[in-house]
Scaffold this active site. Sequence first.
Site, short mmCIF file in Angstrom:
data_model
loop_
_atom_site.label_atom_id
_atom_site.label_comp_id
_atom_site.label_asym_id
_atom_site.label_seq_id
_atom_site.Cartn_x
_atom_site.Cartn_y
_atom_site.Cartn_z
N CYS A 162 0.86 -1.18 0.00
CA CYS A 162 0.00 0.00 0.00
C CYS A 162 0.90 1.24 0.00
CB CYS A 162 -0.91 0.02 1.22
SG CYS A 162 -2.02 1.43 1.14
N ASP A 294 -6.48 10.33 -4.92
CA ASP A 294 -5.80 9.34 -4.08
C ASP A 294 -4.44 9.04 -4.72
OD1 ASP A 294 -5.42 7.57 -2.06
OD2 ASP A 294 -7.18 6.34 -2.48
N ASN A 295 -3.59 8.42 -3.93
CA ASN A 295 -2.33 7.91 -4.44
C ASN A 295 -1.46 8.95 -5.14
OD1 ASN A 295 -2.73 5.25 -3.47
ND2 ASN A 295 -4.22 4.94 -5.10
N1 MTE Z 1 -9.89 -1.94 -5.75
C1 MTE Z 1 -11.15 -1.62 -5.46
N2 MTE Z 1 -12.10 -1.98 -6.32
N3 MTE Z 1 -11.46 -0.96 -4.31
C2 MTE Z 1 -10.50 -0.59 -3.42
O1 MTE Z 1 -10.82 0.00 -2.37
N4 MTE Z 1 -8.09 -0.50 -2.92
C3 MTE Z 1 -6.80 -0.39 -3.60
C4 MTE Z 1 -6.52 -1.63 -4.42
N5 MTE Z 1 -7.63 -1.98 -5.22
C5 MTE Z 1 -9.15 -0.88 -3.73
C6 MTE Z 1 -8.90 -1.61 -4.91
C7 MTE Z 1 -5.68 -0.18 -2.71
S1 MTE Z 1 -5.44 1.43 -2.20
C8 MTE Z 1 -4.79 -1.16 -2.42
S2 MTE Z 1 -3.39 -0.81 -1.52
C9 MTE Z 1 -5.00 -2.53 -2.85
O2 MTE Z 1 -6.23 -2.68 -3.54
C10 MTE Z 1 -4.99 -3.45 -1.65
O3 MTE Z 1 -5.22 -4.76 -2.04
P1 MTE Z 1 -5.54 -5.85 -0.90
O4 MTE Z 1 -6.65 -5.29 -0.07
O5 MTE Z 1 -5.88 -7.10 -1.61
O6 MTE Z 1 -4.28 -5.98 -0.11
#
Ligand code: MTE
Length: 882
Positions: A162, A294-295
């Site tokens: 993350c 984000d990010n």
């Molecule tokens: N995909 C969806 N659809 N919704 C989400 O909230 N979170 C993202 C990503 N993909 C997210 C997502 C984020 S910020 C991260 S760091 C990773 O999924 C985390 O994956 P994990 O929960 O399988 O570790």
Amino acid sequence: MEDPNRDSQGVPEAIEKLDIQKPRDALPPTPPETDDGASNSSADAQVDIPLPPPSTTPEKVLDVDLKTPDAHIPRDPRLIRLTGVHPFNVEAPLTDLFNEGFLTSPELFYVRNHGAVPEVTDAEIPNWEFTVEGMVDNPLTISLRQLMSEYEQITCPITLVCAGNRRKEQNVVRKTKGFSWGAAGVSTALWTGVALSEVIRRAEPKRKAKYVCMEGADKLPNGYYGTSVKLNWVLDPNRGVMLAYNMNGETLTPDHGKPLRVVIPGQIGGRSVKWLRKLILTEDPSDNWYHIYDNRVLPTMVSPEQSANDPKWWTDERYAIYDLNPNSAICFPVHEEQVSISQGPETYRARGYAYSGGGRRITRVEITLDKGKSWQLANVEYPEDRYREFERDLYGGRMDMSWRESCFCWCFWWIDLNKEDLKNAKDIFVRSMDESMNVQPRDMYWSVLGMMNNPWFRVTIDIQGDTMRFEHPTQPALMPGGWMERVKKAGGNLANGFWGERLEGEGQEAAKVDEQKEICMIKEGLKVPITIDELRKHDTAEEPWFVLNGEVYDGTKFLEEHPGGAQSIVSAAGVDATEEFMAIHSETAKTMMTNYHIGSLDDAARTTLAAGETEAGAASETREHFLQPKVWTKAILHGKKIVSWDTRIFTFKLDHAEQKLGLPVGQHLMVRLHDPATREAIIRSYTPISEINDLGYMDMLVKVYFATNGSKGGKMSMAMDSLPIGHFIEMKGPIGKFEYKGEGLCLIGGKERRIKSFVMICGGSGITPIYQVFRAVMRDREDRTKCTILDGNRLFEDILVKEELEALSEGNDAKCKILHTLTRAPGHWTGLRGRITGKLVEEHCVRDQETLVLICGPETMEKAMHVALKEQGWQDDQLMFF
Ligand code: MTE
């Protein structure tokens, strides 16, 4: 340096030699490592690659999850919740994660969910569909069944990280807009699926397509989660971008994207979209809200306020994060570990992990015991390399990494440190470098979202007699502990370039990062520890104690005077009210808190609150009333009626068709949304316009304060206006000092008071609470209370609920008078002109002991009326400000 493949002692039981032909349950006991750690792969079925650690799939839905939309997901109780109970954002305790070894079991793999997890049953998996659309000549809709049968299946180890990993360190220096990850926001799995390039090629991208946008199935306040990456990365085999449906040989768990997700190696986890529904090829990067807000690593000088006020910071693609930066952490010694100096071996083996981005290998890991004056090289082990020798099917996918040199996984480092050297050192630092010679910096690069935090990882050493005690920088979430918090509490400036230490003969260096101006809300020197049981004992209306930032306050003495009414203090009793308090209180109110401060939660209590073990509220499907005083409840936006260019009626659906809102006349409810730019909670109070006894739905009239050249606009109203139908907002209540019981009986601060008439002064959307009371009076034939409404607006079109007010007043002339005054009235306007003034009140209303003035409008109007009415001789107890 020793050959990493010949000594696996630095790797925590990572390498197993298992017969992968057999189902896991039937596995023979793991053969012991040979003395030299060499491969033992003579038999075809025996392979020398890291395989998943023993894993126990959780079967029970935890109590804390039962009342959340994720009540369908069994989870591991060891995971540390970073954002309360819901949404589910968790990391494993660092030592547990490290001890898992190279691969992480799905139940301990970190989770980052922005909202509720879509529920997909096993039976639905084969029919799950996603589309490939946009700039393609051959748009596709592909089912998971087709993906599994018509494409080549592959398996590959990939580490996800993350972008917020290690953010707690930034938050201790200066609060960012993100929640506090420790150093365990990283995990590795064997992913099985299909190369995304294969899918995209079949859709035949058009010539100008440059980006692949992805969208998940999780509905969030600002649309579906989505982001994008470059098309040429997706098509590059060295980048290894894949669609995955299995993790460590098992179906994806709901939290990790069941049934299908994207996995992008070497990039921040935020790009690996879970619950994949759409792939859209475009010429420009994604315009999805989550891609933009984000990010990102904004420049360090951009403050949270600046970022919220100026969207240009967010749309500048240069600040978007893709590849990870090099990072590392010390896992052994663990936080608070104690080691005897004289007993046992002469050396201590320090161990940890490192990773970098873009497929770049970590090429060195260095340790310093003298704050960077001299460094020692640590041993580095790359369990990922073991798969490069291996070419065969694994978990139904072809594994062939021999041709590819990119590194997609974390690696492990270890070093034997002389205990004598440790005894004379104050700390251990680790830093890593990757093959592009990107090296972790000494100093933190603070930024608004607190992402990609990768300064040297520091563990301090405290010598007590014969014992060395080690301390990590932080603990995740609100968990107390760590040298950073300790140094900060002792007045050290963490941003002085010396980890907050005072150097001999020198004063504190000037801060490189501005400390936020913090208002002191605690009594200096008060050191009373308060346990969770003591706090819970004061979960009462008589003696309400509540928590702000880990400090405990007794609201008893303020119940009567609280401008927001006693109810909102009582609602906070026994819980952590930090978010709401900070969102809605002025600096003056915050300063007053010192008077009510009675102590600090002890460490166990903080941990318990941080773990989200708060009251979860009664089951929504059986509750008669939707609103709960202590628990935010989600209401789904069901409809939106455009009343005028800036006014909307939002209809929200309650939990069930027979449910009432549960709001007494004259009271308000709190609404919570998250700021689109900063994700900070925005909390405002509203009064609905629907009838209090309406079933299943409620209507809220909202004036949207749009941003103009001269003003930022209204955060809440703009966020609400951009809410798509089907998304939720959260509500809590009732709150308010005033309640109208009917026939002239009012409750003010819980005390009864009989009145004969109301003067109702309002401006703009301040009409909504007034309207509730007015309606109650007019509807009740027995109620002889008189009402005079003075409603001020700018334009004729700004007058809200005009027809409704007129309809209620029809035939009630003796009981009511409604006066609208406009500051920019049209020529034909026959009503009053100008602002509401004291003179207007004097002309149209009678001042006596049996009249109560209700006032609701913009702050400037309320203040001006307060002064004017006091001058006329009205007493404070005759004035009720909403
Ligand atoms: N995909 C969806 N659809 N919704 C989400 O909230 N979170 C993202 C990503 N993909 C997210 C997502 C984020 S910020 C991260 S760091 C990773 O999924 C985390 O994956 P994990 O929960 O399988 O570790």
